[in-house]
Design an enzyme around this catalytic site. Structure first.
Site, PDB file in Angstrom:
ATOM      1  N   GLU B  51      41.435 -29.320 -16.635  1.00  0.00           N
ATOM      2  CA  GLU B  51      41.553 -30.586 -16.513  1.00  0.00           C
ATOM      3  C   GLU B  51      40.090 -30.484 -17.122  1.00  0.00           C
ATOM      4  OE1 GLU B  51      42.190 -29.076 -13.848  1.00  0.00           O
ATOM      5  OE2 GLU B  51      43.390 -30.092 -12.449  1.00  0.00           O
ATOM      6  N   PHE B 113      43.156 -32.681   2.558  1.00  0.00           N
ATOM      7  CA  PHE B 113      43.454 -31.669   1.798  1.00  0.00           C
ATOM      8  C   PHE B 113      42.951 -32.628   0.772  1.00  0.00           C
ATOM      9  CE2 PHE B 113      46.556 -29.512  -0.640  1.00  0.00           C
ATOM     10  CZ  PHE B 113      45.812 -28.008  -0.788  1.00  0.00           C
ATOM     11  N   GLN B 114      42.699 -31.387  -0.458  1.00  0.00           N
ATOM     12  CA  GLN B 114      42.232 -31.584  -1.836  1.00  0.00           C
ATOM     13  C   GLN B 114      41.895 -33.397  -1.741  1.00  0.00           C
ATOM     14  OE1 GLN B 114      45.418 -30.711  -4.148  1.00  0.00           O
ATOM     15  NE2 GLN B 114      45.053 -28.922  -4.433  1.00  0.00           N
ATOM     16  N   LYS B 163      47.812 -42.365  -4.019  1.00  0.00           N
ATOM     17  CA  LYS B 163      48.655 -41.152  -3.701  1.00  0.00           C
ATOM     18  C   LYS B 163      50.495 -42.587  -2.861  1.00  0.00           C
ATOM     19  CE  LYS B 163      52.253 -37.715  -3.174  1.00  0.00           C
ATOM     20  NZ  LYS B 163      53.042 -36.272  -2.341  1.00  0.00           N
ATOM     21  N   MET B 469      21.744 -19.233 -29.445  1.00  0.00           N
ATOM     22  CA  MET B 469      20.191 -20.376 -29.580  1.00  0.00           C
ATOM     23  C   MET B 469      19.930 -19.364 -27.914  1.00  0.00           C
ATOM     24  SD  MET B 469      19.377 -22.580 -30.700  1.00  0.00           S
ATOM     25  CE  MET B 469      20.465 -24.170 -31.545  1.00  0.00           C
TER      26      MET B 469
END
Ligand SMILES: Cc1ncc(C[n+]2csc(CCOP(=O)(O)OP(=O)(O)O)c2C)c(N)n1
Ligand SMILES: [Mg+2]
Lengths: 88, 570
Positions: B51, B113-114, B163, B469
């Site tokens: 993502e 969940f999630q 959802k 760097m």
């Protein structure tokens, strides 16, 4: 630290208060008192807050940063309520 | 008014908002939205591999096209993987809309969940976040999210949708167009600015990314040429003014050119447009441009006088401001001695580099050759580190939006996904990611996406074997004690050519000066697959000039210990 009073009108939607409070924490603003009251309109709330700003930081800057928030409908720094320095 | 599911409503609303490509990954909570997406004739979904890649791709797309970029993730870990790109887009004012699935309304707040409270997590790194609780609101929320992302000072907007809201039956009512109010620059401030410009002796245009976002490069050029005033372009504004233009002094700041840094320091007037006086530009603020009056124009009033007090504050879109200034400025200042001073610096302190003593390839040379052979019509992205600074210094940019990088947040791993997004938006341009061997290892999985989705980007890995760097700072400030900056990439772990092939790309390698042009040309000839070139370069090259953190700009060093502005009376 200097002390300032702000008066705001907030949309009455979930998350609006959180966004304002997180802005205070992100910008290193000390919150001394905070009150949130419903208005007759119902879709907005009134918020009065007294904040402490680190020396050299202007309330103008904070007012402008608060104005950027979508749910802040208006914000003004109200005239110094006879309090100047905190601590010092 | 049609009866649809919330998910169909979402897809239609996205289509109506002009969305043509989405970068995302499905999962449980967002799953309903993926079903109608399959049937959309207008929206292409690019299935990314992480993502974070979706978010940076949306940003690259937005910066290459000037339109709003869109990314999609599921709830919980999908959403939290978007945190870095949201923060990145927030810092660089990039208009993106992130759509996240959320657990169903009935279980929000139960550690389902999630479940992750992404709206709260993203509070300080988004312009705004919506959580949709009524499916009928979807069209209006999406329209507003797009308008908010693009309007005023652009930035990321999150839309979190449970959802069951996606699954619910609702009606689709097209949202009325959302208008973004546009402030007109105040006439009295424009007049004051014009007067200051006319009477200045040592003025400089200090140009930031706001000029790119506003699409105001042409107006800038007009005003610059009418007044003859020198121009510097910050990291976010590279390309806003042509590098080939005689009045361009280059990039200011920590790794800026001596003439650009000196111009700001010696100026009597800064005309700061769409820029925020970032610490990487100002050095120690108290020592920055000590004798300059400041005209500061920005669309975000909160930026004006944030770090440096403006004498003339102008709130407005840079394009409007420049149009107004072009009308108001009647007299060009006399700049003969100013230019004599600046041209002297240009002659004495041009950008330059030494070849590594060990005979290895100079990274700056590689980047210079890419810029020359690939040319200014291409789009270049960069990761974060030495290669990013060399990409800013050694590619000649002639067009706004031709250099896309992570300026504010400094996000390693930005280059590859941003190039992917840019290429989706402008399929006809060559897109080159100039990446570090460290950065590349953070997000190279998106090359799989590119290979499968026919997104033929080129990646030039500037493989210096190190987190270069950081190593440079260890060399300069930690007595050369190289703690945890070696990457073993010169030992071919990983072997970038083999890795590229495994990811579905063409892999090439180059370690010799004589082969640089040839390998770039070969990469340019490949059109059906992404190409990765492993440029094996010396590990000791450093980025110069440099203003060390915590010092004033006058202490700019052209190489270690040499401070031309500080040591000499110029
Ligand atoms: C996500 C992230 N982690 C850590 C850093 C700190 N950091 C800045 S530059 C850099 C080294 C980058 O190495 P590489 O990609 O090889 O680029 P080089 O400097 O060698 O060109 C690191 C670790 C960062 N900017 N971003
Ligand atoms: Mg490296």
């Amino acid at each position: 630290m200097t002390r300032h009073a702000l008066s705001m009108v907030l949309s009455n939607v979930p998350g609006a208060l959180a966004r304002v409070v997180v802005l205070f924490s992100t910008r290193g603003v000390d919150v001394e008192s905070l009150s949130l009251d419903p208005t007759e309109r119902g879709d907005v709330s009134r918020m009065d807050v007294v904040v402490g700003l680190p020396a050299g930081r202007s309330p103008d800057q904070l007012v402008k940063q608060l104005s950027r928030l979508v749910d802040v409908k208006s914000v003004v720094a109200v005239a110094d309520p006879a309090r100047d320095q905190i601590g010092a | 008014m049609d009866t649809v599911t919330g998910a169909s409503s979402l897809v239609r609303a996205l289509e109506d908002a002009g969305c043509e490509v989405i970068f995302g990954i499905p999962g449980g909570a967002i799953l309903p939205a993926y079903d109608p997406l399959l049937d959309s004739m207008k929206i292409r979904h690019v299935l990314v591999r992480h993502e974070q890649g979706a978010g940076h791709a949306a940003s690259g797309y937005a910066q290459a096209t000037g339109r709003v970029g869109v990314c999609v993730a599921t709830s919980g870990p999908g959403a939290t993987n978007l945190v870095t790109p949201l923060a990145d887009a927030y810092m660089d004012s990039v208009p993106i809309v992130a759509i996240t699935g959320q657990v169903s309304r009935s279980v929000i707040g139960t550690d389902a969940f999630q479940e992750a409270d992404i709206r709260s997590i993203s509070l300080p790194i988004t312009k705004h976040a919506f959580q949709v609780t009524d499916p009928a609101d979807i069209p209006a929320v999406i329209a507003e999210a797009f308008a908010l992302a693009a309007g005023g000072r652009p930035g990321p907007v999150l839309v979190d949708i449970p959802k069951d809201v996606l699954a619910a039956t609702t009606t689709y009512t097209p949202a009325p167009p959302v208008r973004n109010p546009r402030v007109t620059p105040a006439a009295n401030e424009i007049r004051r600015a014009a007067n200051l410009i006319a009477s200045s002796r040592r003025p400089v245009f200090y140009i930031g990314g706001g000029v790119v976002r506003a699409g105001a490069a042409a107006e800038l050029r007009t005003l610059a040429e009418r007044t003859g005033i020198p121009v510097v372009t910050t990291l976010m504004a590279r390309g806003a003014f042509p590098d080939s233009h005689r009045q361009h002094l280059g990039m200011p700041g920590m790794h800026g050119t001596v003439p650009a840094v000196a111009a700001l320091q010696q100026a009597d007037l800064l005309i700061a447009l769409g820029t925020r006086f970032d610490d990487r530009v100002t050095g120690v603020l108290e020592l920055f441009a000590p004798n300059a009056a400041v005209i500061h124009a920005d669309i975000d009033p909160a930026e004006i006088s944030k770090n440096r007090k403006a004498d003339v504050p102008i709130v407005g879109d840079c394009k409007d401001v420049l149009v107004s200034l072009n009308a108001a400025v009647r007299r060009a200042p006399v700049l003969t001695s100013w230019w004599a001073y600046l041209d002297g610096l240009r002659d004495r302190f041009p950008l330059g580099y030494d070849w590594p003593a060990d005979g290895k390839l100079a990274p700056q040379y590689v980047i210079e050759r890419i810029g020359t052979l690939v040319g200014p019509e291409a789009i270049y992205t960069a990761g974060v580190g030495q290669h990013q600074m060399w990409a800013a210094q050694y590619v000649g940019y002639e067009r706004p939006g031709s250099f896309i990088n992570s300026g504010g947040l400094g996000t390693m791993g930005f280059a590859v996904p941003a190039a992917m997004g840019a290429q989706c938006g402008v399929p006809d341009r060559a897109v080159w990611a100039i990446d570090g061997d460290g950065c590349f290892q953070m997000t190279n999985q998106e090359l799989v996406t590119c290979a499968l989705e026919n997104i033929p980007i080129k990646v030039a890995i500037i493989n210096n074997g190190n987190l270069g760097m950081v190593r440079q700072w260890q060399n300069l400030f930690y007595r050369g004690r190289y703690s945890n900056t070696g990457l073993s990439t010169h030992q071919r772990v990983p072997d970038f050519v083999a890795l590229a092939e495994a990811l579905g790309c063409v892999g090439l390698r180059c370690a010799e000066k004589s082969e640089v042009d040839d390998v770039i040309m070969r990469a340019m000839e490949v059109r059906d697959r992404p190409v990765v070139v492993d440029f094996v370069v010396g590990e000791d090259a450093q980025v110069w000039p440099m203003v060390a953190a915590g010092t004033g700009n006058d202490e700019i060093m052209t190489v270690r210990g040499i401070k031309p502005l500080f040591d000499e009376d110029l």
